[in-house]
Write a protein that holds these residues in place. Structure first.
Motif, short mmCIF file in Angstrom:
data_model
loop_
_atom_site.label_atom_id
_atom_site.label_comp_id
_atom_site.label_asym_id
_atom_site.label_seq_id
_atom_site.Cartn_x
_atom_site.Cartn_y
_atom_site.Cartn_z
N UNK A 99 0.86 -1.18 0.00
CA UNK A 99 0.00 0.00 0.00
C UNK A 99 0.90 1.23 0.00
N UNK A 100 0.70 2.08 -1.00
CA UNK A 100 1.40 3.35 -1.05
C UNK A 100 0.37 4.44 -0.77
N UNK A 101 0.58 5.19 0.30
CA UNK A 101 -0.41 6.23 0.63
C UNK A 101 -0.55 7.25 -0.49
N UNK A 102 -1.74 7.77 -0.59
CA UNK A 102 -2.01 8.76 -1.61
C UNK A 102 -1.32 10.08 -1.33
N UNK A 103 -1.15 10.85 -2.36
CA UNK A 103 -0.57 12.19 -2.22
C UNK A 103 -1.36 13.14 -3.12
N UNK A 104 -0.92 14.39 -3.12
CA UNK A 104 -1.65 15.40 -3.88
C UNK A 104 -1.70 15.07 -5.37
N UNK A 105 -0.64 14.45 -5.89
CA UNK A 105 -0.56 14.15 -7.32
C UNK A 105 -1.66 13.17 -7.77
N UNK A 106 -2.01 12.19 -6.91
CA UNK A 106 -3.05 11.22 -7.30
C UNK A 106 -4.32 11.40 -6.47
N UNK A 110 -5.01 5.93 -2.09
CA UNK A 110 -4.02 4.89 -1.82
C UNK A 110 -3.84 4.04 -3.07
N UNK A 111 -2.61 3.65 -3.32
CA UNK A 111 -2.33 2.77 -4.45
C UNK A 111 -1.99 1.39 -3.89
N UNK A 112 -2.64 0.37 -4.41
CA UNK A 112 -2.46 -0.99 -3.94
C UNK A 112 -1.76 -1.83 -5.01
#
Length: 170
Positions: A99-106, A110-112
């Protein structure tokens, strides 16, 4: 307001116990049955199994890296927020999902991703292969599951990453 046609007209809508028609493709994305549930380790709860299988299904649909709204996880699996967080954390700590936490760019989504190599290497932590007296049958089951997950891994790696094209185009 969405109006659902009756089951006789579409063959994909099923009437729920509350009288509402639902699209069965989105309501039950998993194909669980009692025989397959019996192959999981005894410490795996039904909620964890459903979440694990949903991650696999979503990766085969969306590709290596995907996002999925938490509300959709909760609705599709009928999980409480606590159960979702608990079992997602267990799967992440075991290395089965990333799991990569979301940021302003996306847009803070969260990206799984599913770590198929970890699943293949630790297949006996997920499934138990000692159901039969014959060790050759048990080994054949294990090999079948390893081949199945290798097939899933190859399928996911060959999918077009449509949700996050900018991640792979750097």
């Amino acid at each position: 307001m969405i109006h659902y046609r009756k089951e006789e007209e579409t063959n994909i809508l099923k009437k729920d116990s509350d009288g509402v028609y639902h699209d069965i493709n989105t309501r039950t994305p998993l194909a669980l049955n009692t025989y397959r549930l019996d192959l999981y380790q005894s410490d795996w709860k039904i909620e964890k199994i459903a979440l694990f299988e949903l991650f696999i299904v979503l990766s085969m649909i969306y590709g290596k890296v995907f996002y999925y709204q938490k509300e959709r996880f909760l609705e599709n699996l009928r999980l409480s927020d606590h159960a979702y967080r608990k079992y997602r954390r267990e799967l992440e700590n075991a290395g089965f999902i990333n799991i990569k936490p979301g940021n302003k760019k996306n847009n803070f989504k969260n990206r799984y991703s599913v770590n198929f190599d970890c699943i293949i290497n630790n297949i006996e932590e997920i499934y138990h292969f000692n159901q039969f007296d014959n060790k050759f049958i048990n080994e054949a089951y294990k090999n079948d599951f390893v081949e199945l997950f290798e097939h899933y891994k190859n399928k996911v790696e060959n999918l077009e990453d449509s949700q996050f094209p900018y991640i792979y185009n750097r």
